[in-house]
Write a protein that holds these residues in place. Structure first.
Motif, PDB file in Angstrom:
ATOM      1  N   MET A 205       0.818  -1.201   0.000  1.00  0.00           N
ATOM      2  CA  MET A 205       0.000   0.000   0.000  1.00  0.00           C
ATOM      3  C   MET A 205       0.858   1.260   0.000  1.00  0.00           C
ATOM      4  O   MET A 205       0.557   2.238  -0.695  1.00  0.00           O
ATOM      5  N   PHE A 206       1.922   1.242   0.776  1.00  0.00           N
ATOM      6  CA  PHE A 206       2.857   2.359   0.710  1.00  0.00           C
ATOM      7  C   PHE A 206       3.440   2.470  -0.691  1.00  0.00           C
ATOM      8  O   PHE A 206       3.579   3.557  -1.241  1.00  0.00           O
ATOM      9  N   GLY A 207       3.796   1.328  -1.254  1.00  0.00           N
ATOM     10  CA  GLY A 207       4.346   1.339  -2.609  1.00  0.00           C
ATOM     11  C   GLY A 207       3.369   1.922  -3.611  1.00  0.00           C
ATOM     12  O   GLY A 207       3.750   2.685  -4.508  1.00  0.00           O
ATOM     13  N   GLN A 208       2.081   1.577  -3.457  1.00  0.00           N
ATOM     14  CA  GLN A 208       1.068   2.097  -4.374  1.00  0.00           C
ATOM     15  C   GLN A 208       0.942   3.611  -4.247  1.00  0.00           C
ATOM     16  O   GLN A 208       0.913   4.337  -5.241  1.00  0.00           O
ATOM     17  N   GLN A 209       0.883   4.113  -3.027  1.00  0.00           N
ATOM     18  CA  GLN A 209       0.696   5.545  -2.830  1.00  0.00           C
ATOM     19  C   GLN A 209       1.938   6.334  -3.241  1.00  0.00           C
ATOM     20  O   GLN A 209       1.843   7.381  -3.876  1.00  0.00           O
ATOM     21  N   ILE A 210       3.102   5.828  -2.883  1.00  0.00           N
ATOM     22  CA  ILE A 210       4.338   6.519  -3.272  1.00  0.00           C
ATOM     23  C   ILE A 210       4.480   6.507  -4.780  1.00  0.00           C
ATOM     24  O   ILE A 210       4.833   7.520  -5.404  1.00  0.00           O
ATOM     25  N   GLY A 211       4.213   5.351  -5.385  1.00  0.00           N
ATOM     26  CA  GLY A 211       4.321   5.262  -6.835  1.00  0.00           C
ATOM     27  C   GLY A 211       3.388   6.223  -7.531  1.00  0.00           C
ATOM     28  O   GLY A 211       3.762   6.877  -8.514  1.00  0.00           O
ATOM     29  N   GLN A 212       2.170   6.335  -7.027  1.00  0.00           N
ATOM     30  CA  GLN A 212       1.216   7.241  -7.651  1.00  0.00           C
ATOM     31  C   GLN A 212       1.658   8.698  -7.480  1.00  0.00           C
ATOM     32  O   GLN A 212       1.593   9.500  -8.416  1.00  0.00           O
ATOM     33  N   ALA A 213       2.132   9.047  -6.263  1.00  0.00           N
ATOM     34  CA  ALA A 213       2.572  10.422  -6.024  1.00  0.00           C
ATOM     35  C   ALA A 213       3.786  10.777  -6.873  1.00  0.00           C
ATOM     36  O   ALA A 213       3.856  11.866  -7.459  1.00  0.00           O
ATOM     37  N   VAL A 214       4.741   9.866  -6.966  1.00  0.00           N
ATOM     38  CA  VAL A 214       5.929  10.119  -7.782  1.00  0.00           C
ATOM     39  C   VAL A 214       5.548  10.201  -9.258  1.00  0.00           C
ATOM     40  O   VAL A 214       6.089  11.018 -10.014  1.00  0.00           O
ATOM     41  N   GLY A 215       4.603   9.363  -9.681  1.00  0.00           N
ATOM     42  CA  GLY A 215       4.153   9.422 -11.069  1.00  0.00           C
ATOM     43  C   GLY A 215       3.489  10.741 -11.404  1.00  0.00           C
ATOM     44  O   GLY A 215       3.695  11.302 -12.488  1.00  0.00           O
ATOM     45  N   VAL A 216       2.679  11.269 -10.478  1.00  0.00           N
ATOM     46  CA  VAL A 216       2.062  12.581 -10.686  1.00  0.00           C
ATOM     47  C   VAL A 216       3.121  13.664 -10.728  1.00  0.00           C
ATOM     48  O   VAL A 216       3.109  14.564 -11.578  1.00  0.00           O
ATOM     49  N   LEU A 217       4.080  13.597  -9.813  1.00  0.00           N
ATOM     50  CA  LEU A 217       5.143  14.597  -9.762  1.00  0.00           C
ATOM     51  C   LEU A 217       5.974  14.588 -11.041  1.00  0.00           C
ATOM     52  O   LEU A 217       6.428  15.640 -11.518  1.00  0.00           O
ATOM     53  N   ALA A 218       6.156  13.404 -11.626  1.00  0.00           N
ATOM     54  CA  ALA A 218       6.935  13.296 -12.862  1.00  0.00           C
ATOM     55  C   ALA A 218       6.325  14.105 -13.999  1.00  0.00           C
ATOM     56  O   ALA A 218       7.022  14.493 -14.935  1.00  0.00           O
ATOM     57  N   GLY A 219       5.021  14.352 -13.916  1.00  0.00           N
ATOM     58  CA  GLY A 219       4.364  15.144 -14.942  1.00  0.00           C
ATOM     59  C   GLY A 219       4.468  16.634 -14.729  1.00  0.00           C
ATOM     60  O   GLY A 219       3.969  17.413 -15.542  1.00  0.00           O
ATOM     61  N   GLU A 220       5.139  17.068 -13.641  1.00  0.00           N
ATOM     62  CA  GLU A 220       5.159  18.483 -13.302  1.00  0.00           C
ATOM     63  C   GLU A 220       6.558  19.059 -13.069  1.00  0.00           C
ATOM     64  O   GLU A 220       6.758  20.254 -13.248  1.00  0.00           O
TER      65      GLU A 220
END
Length: 477
Positions: A205-220
């Motif tokens: 679950m931590f991996g899912q949330q971190i991955g999603q946050a890092v993926g969003v950040l990668a777009g910005e």
């Protein structure tokens, strides 16, 4: 401190109710058009297993009619990965997978990731080369970028995950330890499988949330140092052409100037982290020191464990998102927080001051770009919000501006060499109180720690006999 509840909250794009809690799946918060699409069959890990509740309380069961066999197979494969994970506090393989999926979905404006072409790479190389040339005249620190790179969003994810791991693992470790402590001691001997399952779920679950946050950040993000920490490999000045294109819209400044200004900031960060050898470990160590002071609300965790249903692992994630982690109100924790926030402000303030000095007479849009980037932070820009979500900290814009003014005053009073010499030793740097009284710091005498280190080194090299003789004579007297 950030207003974000401490813990791994989802990025702002995640659907929420007005009170900040996740929407009820039955109310459409995780429908097929949200997180539960084919690209992420589990949605927010809000699924049930056969035998669990159905209908609106079981979004996974509701998906059976729409999933084709390959999608269903992928869903069960991901469940297997969750339950079989036996690594550290965060499942970083899953984090990487989710981040790549998030990048592939594109940004809200519809921009999709793409490979960087030769012309874009050449433009980045030229911008970094020119930026380093300009910086030579405004800082005594030599170039810190051995290479310049132009990254796609996916390449940014790959390159920065090791740094995210170093930042996030200390916090997640506290959670994993707490999960094994909340059960009564007499139950722990027979609850090994349950504890192991919970830790596997927690890591996923931590991996899912971190991955999603890092993926969003990668777009910005526009480079590798947007949060003031070196996220990329040492010596690589990195820019993201696709995100610079998006950043440039509606600014009214030529794109070449924007690229060059951002290259100045990236190259300035690289100089600082390359030639201040203690700085990287100091800043990452401050994050770890802060994480050690985090306590887990064991009462809330005990409630979750006592009612834990393996067929509804989303309950555990919901607990992780509802402010279960809080910093301890101790002098040590306050000192760790102040040390980290001050270090971040000093780094960003120095970069701000140095880049402005290099650009103000060369780029017509320098003032506008400086203010744009400052406001980006002041409004809780993407980098700061993600950092606050993952670590529980946010760089205060007031400290950034104060630090920039202090570095500029130091330049006027002591010159470039005198200003940059303060980076030779952490004890020579301004403190949080110095940011409140910059004039007092600028004009008071500074100890020269380089001379002190030299004296201590010479003393250590002296023959033992001399020191021993002095000690003996003192004893005899």
């Amino acid at each position: 401190m950030s207003d974000t509840p401490f813990g791994f909250g989802l990025p702002p794009e995640e659907p929420e109710d007005g009170d900040g809690k996740k929407k009820d799946p039955a109310g459409g918060g995780q429908g097929a058009g949200g997180q539960g699409g084919p690209g992420n069959p589990f949605g927010n890990f809000g699924f049930g297993l056969p035998g669990g509740a159905g209908g609106g309380d079981n979004p996974f069961a509701a998906m059976f009619g729409s999933l084709n066999p390959s999608d269903l197979g992928a869903a069960f494969q991901q469940l297997g990965q969750m339950l079989s994970y036996e690594g550290g506090p965060v499942n970083w393989d899953m984090a990487k997978q989710i981040a790549r999926q998030t990048v592939a979905q594109g940004t809200p404006d519809g921009t999709k990731d793409s490979s960087v072409g030769p012309s874009e790479r050449a433009a980045v190389d030229e911008a970094v080369r020119l930026a380093d040339l300009w910086l030579d005249g405004v800082t005594s620190l030599p170039s810190g970028a051995s290479t310049s790179v132009a990254w796609s969003r996916a390449e940014w994810v790959e390159a920065t995950l090791p740094a995210w791991q170093q930042l996030v693992d200390p916090v997640a470790e506290r959670v994993g330890t707490a999960m094994g402590e909340v059960l009564p001691e007499e139950m722990q001997s027979v609850a090994g499988p349950l504890i192991g399952m919970m830790r596997s779920m927690g890591g996923a679950m931590f991996g899912q949330q971190i991955g999603q946050a890092v993926g969003v950040l990668a777009g910005e993000v526009v480079g590798s140092t947007d949060i003031g920490l070196p996220l990329g490999p040492a010596g690589k000045a990195a820019l993201l052409p696709l995100n610079i294109e998006a950043f440039s819209k509606d600014l009214g400044v030529p794109k070449d100037e924007i690229r060059l200004y951002l290259a100045l900031r990236e190259a300035a960060h690289q100089r600082l982290f390359a030639h201040v050898p203690w700085l990287r470990s100091h800043m990452f160590g401050a994050v770890e020191g802060y994480a050690r002071g985090i306590k887990v609300d064991t009462t809330k965790l005990e409630d979750v464990v006592g009612q834990f249903d393996p067929t509804h692992p989303e309950e555990l994630q919901e607990a992780l998102q509802q402010g279960m982690f809080q910093p301890e109100d101790t002098p040590e924790q306050k000192a760790a927080l102040a040390r980290l926030e001050t270090a971040l402000a000093l780094v960003e303030g120095w970069v701000d001051a140095v880049v402005h000095e290099a650009a103000k007479s060369r780029l017509t849009g320098a003032d506008a770009l400086r203010e744009t980037l400052r406001r980006r932070r002041a409004s809780g820009g993407p980098a700061e919000q993600t950092f606050a979500t993952l670590i529980g900290l946010q760089l205060r814009p007031r400290r950034l501006r104060d630090a920039a003014r202090l570095w500029a005053s130091l330049t006027d009073a002591r010159g470039v060499d005198g200003r940059d010499r303060l980076w030779e030793h952490p004890d020579m740097l301004p403190t949080a109180s110095d940011l409140d009284d910059p004039d007092g710091f600028v004009h008071h005498e500074q100890l020269d720690f380089s001379e002190l280190d030299k004296m201590l080194g010479e003393a250590a090299d002296e023959p033992d006999g001399k020191g021993g003789k002095d000690s003996k004579d003192d004893t005899d007297q």
